[in-house]
Design an enzyme around this catalytic site. Structure first.
Site, mmCIF file in Angstrom:
data_model
loop_
_atom_site.group_PDB
_atom_site.id
_atom_site.type_symbol
_atom_site.label_atom_id
_atom_site.label_comp_id
_atom_site.label_asym_id
_atom_site.label_seq_id
_atom_site.Cartn_x
_atom_site.Cartn_y
_atom_site.Cartn_z
ATOM 1 N N GLU A 1 77.532 -28.726 -56.716
ATOM 2 C CA GLU A 1 76.301 -27.975 -56.464
ATOM 3 C C GLU A 1 76.086 -26.819 -57.433
ATOM 4 O O GLU A 1 74.964 -26.596 -57.922
ATOM 5 C CB GLU A 1 76.292 -27.469 -55.014
ATOM 6 C CG GLU A 1 75.978 -28.547 -53.982
ATOM 7 C CD GLU A 1 77.165 -29.432 -53.639
ATOM 8 O OE1 GLU A 1 77.008 -30.331 -52.788
ATOM 9 O OE2 GLU A 1 78.257 -29.241 -54.229
ATOM 10 N N GLU B 1 81.563 -33.039 -48.728
ATOM 11 C CA GLU B 1 81.296 -32.184 -47.568
ATOM 12 C C GLU B 1 81.492 -32.959 -46.262
ATOM 13 O O GLU B 1 82.106 -32.453 -45.321
ATOM 14 C CB GLU B 1 79.887 -31.602 -47.669
ATOM 15 C CG GLU B 1 79.744 -30.680 -48.875
ATOM 16 C CD GLU B 1 78.746 -29.562 -48.680
ATOM 17 O OE1 GLU B 1 79.176 -28.423 -48.405
ATOM 18 O OE2 GLU B 1 77.536 -29.837 -48.807
#
Length: 271
Positions: free
Chosen positions: A145, A125
């Site tokens: 995730e 990210e």
């Protein structure tokens, strides 16, 4: 305590290499998992680079042959941190962690990522907030995730599809599987794959090429690219003219032309 701008913290090392500021995630025993000291140091590093006109680029890398394995949820919740000053900084600015991760902050200087080893979850990210990306051959990427029933809330559901083809973005987001450096290069997530242990050197080589260019021009070009990304072509071209023409009137632009004519390296003064 709690981070002094530009000096680093226990988990973030700051180094000056010529006109480049090198920020190193420095918690290798925890695979450079994001912690309050690291996030505070990162944000202060971005601010320090923006504030210093002698810094023309930033390299972001990790210590110990690892880039970043994502968030340390225990540390962010307050466990295992001896110094409360970092948590105080984060309480004072609830947006600090997003700014540190380049979700809510875009440095005006070019940021080059030098990735070795794991660059997953929060690491991938942060990567999406950088401008140019280099990886060692053994580097790995991925947004894990969903495998843990979580959401990649660092910006990936928005940014990734704008940086790589949507089919690749959705596969990465929805499978939570790891990607090799070569596969990440093929999808367009990274730009260079180099021998292990040389990502930082390659990033500094690219930084040197940027640093040799006119800083006002470099920063204006970067700003225009991001500002026009979601505009129509007509609006984007109008914005480009509005922000690009003033560069031609700078002393640096005149110096660039003069240096070319005189067959010498230009000396830019940010004027």
């Amino acid at each position: 305590m709690g981070g002094t701008p530009g000096t680093g913290t226990a988990h973030l090392t700051v180094e000056r290499v010529d006109a480049t500021l090198v920020l190193t995630l420095n918690r290798p025993a925890a695979k450079n998992a994001l912690s309050p000291p690291m996030l505070v140091g990162l944000y202060d590093g971005w601010l320090a680079a923006d504030a210093d006109d002698d810094i023309r680029s930033v390299v972001l890398t990790g210590a110990g042959g690892v880039f970043c394995a994502g968030m340390d949820l225990k540390a962010l919740a307050g466990g295992g941190m001896a110094d409360d000053a970092y948590r105080d900084r984060m309480k004072a600015d609830p947006d600090l962690h997003w700014k540190a991760m380049l979700r809510h902050h875009r440095p005006r200087k070019p940021v080059i990522a030098a990735v070795e080893g794991p660059c997953v979850a929060g690491g991938t990210e942060i990567l999406q907030g950088t401008d140019i990306r280099v990886a060692g051959e053994s580097a790995t990427f991925g947004l894990f995730e969903v495998r843990r029933g979580l959401f990649p809330i660092g910006g990936s559901t928005v940014r990734l599809q704008r940086q790589i083809p949507r089919t690749h973005a959705l596969e990465m987001l929805l499978t939570g599987r790891p990607y090799s450096a070569r596969e990440a290069e093929r999808t367009g997530l990274i730009g260079h794959v180099v021998p292990d242990g040389t990502a930082r050197a390659k990033a500094l080589e690219i930084a040197d090429q940027i640093n040799a260019c006119g800083p006002l021009a470099v920063e204006a070009v970067k700003s225009s690219v991001y500002a026009t990304a979601e505009m129509t072509e007509t609006d984007g071209l109008a914005h480009e003219l509005e922000h690009g023409w003033p560069i031609f009137g700078t002393a640096d632009a005149k110096e660039g032309a003069k240096a070319f004519a005189e067959k010498r390296p230009p000396v830019y003064r940010r004027t």
